[in-house]
Design an enzyme around this catalytic site. Sequence first.
Site, PDB file in Angstrom:
ATOM      1  N   ARG A 180       3.315  -4.130  -7.669  1.00 43.21           N
ATOM      2  CA  ARG A 180       2.901  -4.259  -9.074  1.00 43.21           C
ATOM      3  C   ARG A 180       4.049  -4.037 -10.066  1.00 43.21           C
ATOM      4  O   ARG A 180       3.913  -4.327 -11.246  1.00 43.21           O
ATOM      5  CB  ARG A 180       1.735  -3.273  -9.350  1.00 43.21           C
ATOM      6  CG  ARG A 180       0.466  -3.649  -8.613  1.00 43.21           C
ATOM      7  CD  ARG A 180      -0.537  -2.495  -8.558  1.00 43.21           C
ATOM      8  NE  ARG A 180      -0.233  -1.549  -7.472  1.00 43.21           N
ATOM      9  CZ  ARG A 180      -0.979  -0.478  -7.160  1.00 43.21           C
ATOM     10  NH1 ARG A 180      -2.068  -0.205  -7.875  1.00 43.21           N
ATOM     11  NH2 ARG A 180      -0.639   0.323  -6.185  1.00 43.21           N
ATOM     12  N   GLY A 237      -7.987   6.780  -6.504  1.00 46.64           N
ATOM     13  CA  GLY A 237      -9.048   7.204  -5.603  1.00 46.64           C
ATOM     14  C   GLY A 237      -9.971   8.173  -6.341  1.00 46.64           C
ATOM     15  O   GLY A 237      -9.507   9.063  -7.054  1.00 46.64           O
ATOM     16  N   ASP A 263       5.829   8.408  -6.197  1.00 45.09           N
ATOM     17  CA  ASP A 263       5.757   7.676  -7.475  1.00 45.09           C
ATOM     18  C   ASP A 263       5.100   8.495  -8.588  1.00 45.09           C
ATOM     19  O   ASP A 263       4.572   7.935  -9.535  1.00 45.09           O
ATOM     20  CB  ASP A 263       5.036   6.334  -7.282  1.00 45.09           C
ATOM     21  CG  ASP A 263       3.589   6.477  -6.827  1.00 45.09           C
ATOM     22  OD1 ASP A 263       3.161   7.617  -6.558  1.00 45.09           O
ATOM     23  OD2 ASP A 263       2.895   5.447  -6.761  1.00 45.09           O
ATOM     24  N   ALA A 277       7.306   7.425   0.356  1.00 44.68           N
ATOM     25  CA  ALA A 277       8.081   6.538  -0.515  1.00 44.68           C
ATOM     26  C   ALA A 277       8.429   5.224   0.171  1.00 44.68           C
ATOM     27  O   ALA A 277       9.487   4.650  -0.051  1.00 44.68           O
ATOM     28  CB  ALA A 277       9.362   7.256  -0.955  1.00 44.68           C
TER      29      ALA A 277
HETATM   30  C1  UD1 Z   1      -2.885   6.444  -3.792  1.00 44.40           C
HETATM   31  C2  UD1 Z   1      -4.145   7.110  -3.210  1.00 44.40           C
HETATM   32  C3  UD1 Z   1      -5.170   7.256  -4.325  1.00 44.40           C
HETATM   33  C4  UD1 Z   1      -4.574   8.073  -5.465  1.00 44.40           C
HETATM   34  C5  UD1 Z   1      -3.242   7.484  -5.953  1.00 44.40           C
HETATM   35  C6  UD1 Z   1      -2.573   8.465  -6.882  1.00 44.40           C
HETATM   36  C7  UD1 Z   1      -4.428   6.511  -0.860  1.00 44.40           C
HETATM   37  C8  UD1 Z   1      -5.109   5.606   0.112  1.00 44.40           C
HETATM   38  N1  UD1 Z   1      -4.669   6.292  -2.154  1.00 44.40           N
HETATM   39  O1  UD1 Z   1      -3.257   5.139  -4.257  1.00 44.40           O
HETATM   40  O2  UD1 Z   1      -6.356   7.896  -3.830  1.00 44.40           O
HETATM   41  O3  UD1 Z   1      -5.503   8.155  -6.545  1.00 44.40           O
HETATM   42  O4  UD1 Z   1      -2.342   7.260  -4.832  1.00 44.40           O
HETATM   43  O5  UD1 Z   1      -1.430   7.915  -7.489  1.00 44.40           O
HETATM   44  O6  UD1 Z   1      -3.711   7.394  -0.436  1.00 44.40           O
HETATM   45  N2  UD1 Z   1       3.191   4.585   0.709  1.00 44.40           N
HETATM   46  C9  UD1 Z   1       3.910   4.630   1.903  1.00 44.40           C
HETATM   47  N3  UD1 Z   1       3.512   3.858   2.943  1.00 44.40           N
HETATM   48  C10 UD1 Z   1       2.407   3.061   2.892  1.00 44.40           C
HETATM   49  C11 UD1 Z   1       1.669   3.034   1.688  1.00 44.40           C
HETATM   50  C12 UD1 Z   1       2.078   3.800   0.615  1.00 44.40           C
HETATM   51  O7  UD1 Z   1       4.906   5.332   1.994  1.00 44.40           O
HETATM   52  O8  UD1 Z   1       2.118   2.415   3.907  1.00 44.40           O
HETATM   53  C13 UD1 Z   1       3.648   5.413  -0.417  1.00 44.40           C
HETATM   54  C14 UD1 Z   1       4.070   4.590  -1.625  1.00 44.40           C
HETATM   55  O9  UD1 Z   1       5.453   4.343  -1.611  1.00 44.40           O
HETATM   56  C15 UD1 Z   1       3.684   5.495  -2.795  1.00 44.40           C
HETATM   57  C16 UD1 Z   1       2.540   6.322  -2.231  1.00 44.40           C
HETATM   58  O10 UD1 Z   1       2.568   6.205  -0.836  1.00 44.40           O
HETATM   59  O11 UD1 Z   1       4.727   6.359  -3.179  1.00 44.40           O
HETATM   60  C17 UD1 Z   1       1.196   5.863  -2.774  1.00 44.40           C
HETATM   61  O12 UD1 Z   1       1.018   4.492  -2.452  1.00 44.40           O
HETATM   62  P1  UD1 Z   1       0.366   3.500  -3.489  1.00 44.40           P
HETATM   63  O13 UD1 Z   1       0.316   2.159  -2.883  1.00 44.40           O
HETATM   64  O14 UD1 Z   1       1.026   3.638  -4.813  1.00 44.40           O
HETATM   65  O15 UD1 Z   1      -1.110   4.096  -3.521  1.00 44.40           O
HETATM   66  P2  UD1 Z   1      -2.182   3.981  -4.688  1.00 44.40           P
HETATM   67  O16 UD1 Z   1      -2.886   2.685  -4.570  1.00 44.40           O
HETATM   68  O17 UD1 Z   1      -1.578   4.308  -5.988  1.00 44.40           O
HETATM   69 CA    CA Z   2       0.457   4.862  -6.687  1.00 44.56          CA
END
Ligand code: UD1
Ligand code: CA
Length: 481
Positions: free
Chosen positions: A19, A146, A109, A13
């Site tokens: 976005r 993904g 999320d 999180a």
């Molecule tokens: C991610 C997945 C994708 C999947 C999708 C499902 C990866 C690389 N991609 O993409 O394959 O289909 O979720 O909803 O895992 N977060 C962190 N730290 C970071 C980056 C993200 O804590 O450095 C957390 C965000 O707060 C979020 C979650 O990880 O709750 C997912 O990150 P987000 O940027 O929404 O990934 P997606 O592009 O949706």
């Molecule tokens: Ca996401």
Amino acid sequence: MSASSPAAVVVLAAGGGTRMKSKTPKVLHEVAGRSLVGHVVAAARELGPEQLVVVVGHAGEQVVAHLEATAASVRTAFQAEQNGTGHATRIGLQELGGVEGTVIVVCGDTPLLSGETLGALAVTHATDGNAVTVLTAEVPDSTGYGRIVRDPVSGAVTAIVEHKDASPAQHAIREINSGVFAFDGRLLVDALSKLRSDNSQGEEYLTDVLSIVREAGHRVGASVAKDHREILGINNRVQLAEARRLLNQRLLEQAMLDGVTIVDPASTLVDVTVTFGQDAVVHPGTQLLGNTHVAEDAEVGPNSRLKDTVVHEGARVDNTVSDSAEIGPGATVGPYAYLRPGTKLGAKAKAGTYVEMKNATIGEGTKVPHLSYVGDATIGDHSNIGAASVFVNYDGVNKHHTTIGSHCRTGSDNMFVAPVTVGDGVYTAAGSVITKDVPAGSLAVARGQQRNIEGWVARKRPGSAAAQAALAATQDSDGES
Ligand code: UD1
Ligand code: CA
């Protein structure tokens, strides 16, 4: 805790949620009375994990404060820079120390994800003896997710390719990564140390763990979610509204199956914490929020918003806004009433049309039917408060209390200037300003004496329509034409 309870759950999180275009961090946006991350933590807790950690980063202090206020005793880890989901997972595991056994990783999320689906993933992971199990779903539109790449012959999952890194052929794949995984803890730690960030986003992807573990010869599997809507990940406010709609529908369907009449589910909104008794009825345009309970045979709506309000058996609430109030059995409220914190209506009491109440206890069978403000008051049983009465509780500095007894009949347009006490069985005259205590059984009259100045209109407004009407009336009463 069951046999398939994981050793740890890591909730990711830390992302900012660009976005969402919001001042509020993404995971704190609300759906059905809980934050996005609050829903995920609640589902994760249903698994009974030995340890649970939430990785925070963007607006981390705000997220930690929120978790402390709502999800008691949750551990947090801080990811200073958002270098990707793999990096975030590593930071979460560092907070927990060494982990032996199954680790579930879930994104913060995905508010619709149920504890049941997480449990099914844990069971598949254990019974298939996998090193990694990914929760997947077939979706109508895979944009942004993904993609799950499978071996064309064996059907085994070979890799997860992010939307931004996918080839045109991979873009067409409709099976997607939900962002939820079960891992063998030790293999996960090892694979996370091998992640690279040579991809379109320059991030360490958790999804790459799958191919790393597979290439090292371990078993990788997938669990396909029964309902693809459950894994909806919220990235923008269109998806936020969609999640709210779907969760609301799920909650209302459960209520209806439990014996509640929801006249129009499309215009009814409920929080996850709302409860109902059998044969409760909810009319269109109604929002039930927080710890609201609508008891057996009670009816609420249309067009009402009730927060932290208890509606007891058989009560009727129509076109009303209420916050932190208690409505007694068989009581009636509205249409067009406003009940504010500390309002307590007794059995069969009434707060009628254009009535506002605050910090007021209204006795059994007592009625405040029309156009009144009752603030800081105690009224006994079976009294009637005349139309357009005001409980004058504020002297500009302090609030004061009014006490009215049982079986009183107060006149219309009374002002009760607090602090003041009106005894049992009292009557008051219409238009009275009650500033002094009234002893039980008295009639209180507190208004100017009426004076009639006869012939005033003929003298002061000669020739006017009023004067002519008066003249005609005098002639009529004299029997002349
Ligand atoms: C991610 C997945 C994708 C999947 C999708 C499902 C990866 C690389 N991609 O993409 O394959 O289909 O979720 O909803 O895992 N977060 C962190 N730290 C970071 C980056 C993200 O804590 O450095 C957390 C965000 O707060 C979020 C979650 O990880 O709750 C997912 O990150 P987000 O940027 O929404 O990934 P997606 O592009 O949706
Ligand atoms: Ca996401």
